[in-house]
Design a protein around this motif. Structure first.
Motif, short mmCIF file in Angstrom:
data_model
loop_
_atom_site.label_atom_id
_atom_site.label_comp_id
_atom_site.label_asym_id
_atom_site.label_seq_id
_atom_site.Cartn_x
_atom_site.Cartn_y
_atom_site.Cartn_z
N MET A 148 1.34 4.18 -3.01
CA MET A 148 0.84 5.51 -2.65
C MET A 148 1.48 6.58 -3.54
O MET A 148 2.66 6.45 -3.91
N ARG A 208 -4.20 13.00 3.42
CA ARG A 208 -4.47 12.27 2.19
C ARG A 208 -3.80 10.89 2.23
O ARG A 208 -4.37 9.90 1.74
N GLU A 258 -5.92 8.68 4.42
CA GLU A 258 -7.15 8.32 3.69
C GLU A 258 -6.85 7.23 2.67
O GLU A 258 -7.63 6.29 2.51
N TYR A 259 -5.72 7.37 1.98
CA TYR A 259 -5.32 6.39 0.98
C TYR A 259 -5.14 5.01 1.64
O TYR A 259 -5.63 4.00 1.14
N CYS A 260 -4.41 5.00 2.75
CA CYS A 260 -4.17 3.72 3.47
C CYS A 260 -5.49 3.11 3.94
O CYS A 260 -5.71 1.91 3.78
N SER A 279 -8.49 3.50 2.71
CA SER A 279 -9.30 2.98 1.60
C SER A 279 -8.70 1.69 1.04
O SER A 279 -9.44 0.79 0.65
N ARG A 280 -7.38 1.58 0.99
CA ARG A 280 -6.74 0.39 0.45
C ARG A 280 -6.76 -0.79 1.42
O ARG A 280 -6.77 -1.94 1.01
N THR A 327 0.84 -1.21 0.00
CA THR A 327 0.00 0.00 0.00
C THR A 327 0.87 1.25 0.00
O THR A 327 0.61 2.20 -0.75
N TYR A 340 2.40 12.02 -1.15
CA TYR A 340 1.86 11.55 0.13
C TYR A 340 2.85 10.60 0.83
O TYR A 340 3.02 10.63 2.04
#
Length: 162
Positions: free
Chosen positions: A113, A151, A154-156, A158-159, A109, A117
């Protein structure tokens, strides 16, 4: 030949007499501490441990028997504590595999990214840097660091389905 036969007639009689005379007393003493079933087991083990001793040499039979019984309880508690410590300390193969899978997933993840970020995230979480330190290192504003970190999180999330 069993241990009882090796004691001879005098030893058998002495141990039997000692048992008949003090086993009920020892059982009552132990029942309050460990319960009836466990007390009966400890009484039996106590007399097994007492069997090799010459009955004529025992001046204080109650103290002798109680000391053996308490030593047995102490040994039992030590064994139980050691087993619990090893059960807690040794991770099961299933949990170890799950930890390895989670670590691999997190690594993937982070690798996927977006670079903007990722730099902030890695410096903060793995480099131990504060937001002002990251801002100085990357020559960006502290507000930008906060925004990129948000951000990245949030990315982590969602993944990793958090």
């Amino acid at each position: 030949m069993t241990d009882t036969k090796q004691l001879g007639a005098e030893g058998q009689d002495g141990l039997g007499r000692l048992y008949r005379q003090y086993a009920p007393w020892l059982g009552r003493r132990l029942r309050g501490r460990i319960g009836a079933d466990a007390a009966a087991d400890v009484v039996q083990e106590t007399y097994i441990r007492a069997a090799p001793y010459a009955m004529a040499d025992i001046r204080h039979p109650k103290a002798f028997l109680l000391r053996i019984a308490l030593n047995l309880l102490t040994d039992s508690h030590r064994r139980d504590a050691l087993q619990r410590r090893h059960q807690v300390a040794a991770p099961s193969p299933v949990s170890e595999a799950a930890v390895q899978f989670d670590a691999a997933l997190l690594t993937e993840t982070i690798r996927d990214m977006p670079p903007l970020y990722r730099k902030v995230f890695v410096l903060s979480r793995f480099g131990g840097m504060t937001y002002p330190e990251i801002a100085r290192t990357l020559e960006i504003s502290e507000q930008t660091v906060k925004w990129r970190m948000a951000r990245a999180l949030e990315y982590c999330a969602s993944r990793l389905d958090l």
